[in-house]
Design an enzyme around this catalytic site. Structure first.
Site, PDB file in Angstrom:
ATOM      1  N   SER A 142       0.849  -1.188   0.000  1.00 53.01           N
ATOM      2  CA  SER A 142       0.000   0.000   0.000  1.00 53.01           C
ATOM      3  C   SER A 142       0.882   1.234   0.000  1.00 53.01           C
ATOM      4  CB  SER A 142      -0.892   0.014   1.252  1.00 53.01           C
ATOM      5  OG  SER A 142      -1.582   1.245   1.379  1.00 53.01           O
ATOM      6  N   TYR A 156      -2.332  -1.726  10.007  1.00 55.13           N
ATOM      7  CA  TYR A 156      -2.337  -1.909   8.563  1.00 55.13           C
ATOM      8  C   TYR A 156      -1.099  -1.280   7.929  1.00 55.13           C
ATOM      9  CZ  TYR A 156      -3.833  -1.361   3.681  1.00 55.13           C
ATOM     10  OH  TYR A 156      -3.895  -1.374   2.305  1.00 55.13           O
TER      11      TYR A 156
END
Length: 280
Positions: A142, A156
């Site tokens: 990401s 995350y």
């Protein structure tokens, strides 16, 4: 890996979002695909879409936290198609909350899915790729893993930063051995990942990668991934701005952090977040 026709791919998290779109794109390019995920009905729907277009796909319901999940993927691919050429590690979990509100067990859950699943995957598939001296790994990280733009989802972001580092190390080792590695670091992608988000503590603003990093569709993300794989690129992103911000961060991290504090980009405000998510 320029020619995908006749290749065999395994995609985790294939029931929705980027995994679904990439599985369909791979099948359209001529790959047979093992569709791995936790929801059987979604996997069957993706398989039906691929079959209707003349492609080949086999769904496999499994949980990437299980020790034997990747052994099952490996065995199914060889039994049905006789080879394995591409492994896409895409399954992901996201938690939202202030750092002090996210419990330790949630950190463990997120890391187990986002990072340790790739470690389990490597344990099964790297010996296979090394033995055949070919193959391609796609690890989905990401933009969160490239530079900090929020404290609202630290498990995350931290796990995705680890995926970037893991992927880079693998590229150093595997590229000289004929095996490609692509690390996909997207900005926001329009998926249903919000259905699986866990939220803790008080509602808060969910921050984004920057105003210039606009949301794209999952099909666009899939094309970026396939293009990077065909061209042998390690890093794939969804916006030039992600690369620009990453360079700014490395040039002067103190200045970058101060800028992020002073000028945060809100992806959606706390009121909207509270409507989308159920806070624990």
């Amino acid at each position: 890996m320029q020619d995908l026709d006749g290749k065999v791919a395994i995609v985790t998290g294939a029931g929705s979002g980027v995994g679904r779109a990439t599985a369909i794109a791979l099948a359209k390019a001529g790959c047979a695909v093992i569709l791995a995920g936790t929801t059987q009905s979604r996997l069957q729907e993706v398989g039906a879409v691929i079959a209707e277009a003349g492609g080949r796909a086999v769904p496999l319901t499994c949980d990437v936290r299980d020790e034997d999940a990747f052994v099952r993927m490996h065995n199914l691919a060889l039994d049905r198609f006789g080879r394995i050429d591409i492994v896409m590690n895409n399954a992901a979990a996201i938690s939202i909350g202030y750092p002090e509100d996210i419990p330790l067990e949630e950190w463990q859950r997120v890391f187990d899915i986002n990072l340790m699943a790739i470690v389990r995957s490597n344990h099964v598939f790297l010996p296979h790729f090394l033995a055949q001296a070919s193959g391609h790994l796609i690890n989905v990280a990401s933009a969160d893993g490239l530079y900090g733009f929020g404290y609202d989802r630290l498990p995350y972001a931290t796990s995705k930063a680890a995926v970037v580092q893991l992927s880079e190390g693998l590229a150093l080792y595997l590229k000289p051995r004929g095996i490609g590695v692509t690390c996909f670091c997207p900005g926001p992608v329009a998926t249903n990942i919000g259905d699986h988000m866990m939220a803790f503590g008080r509602p808060l603003d969910v921050r984004g990668a920057g105003e210039a990093v606009t949301m794209i569709e999952a099909a666009e993300a899939a094309e970026i991934i396939l293009s990077a794989m065909r061209e042998g690129h390690f890093l794939a992103v969804t916006s030039q701005h992600i690369l620009d911000r990453s360079r700014e961060r490395m040039a002067d991290m103190d200045r970058f952090i101060d800028q992020q504090i002073k000028h945060p980009h809100t992806l959606f405000a706390a009121e909207t977040a509270q409507q989308i998510l159920t806070w624990g």
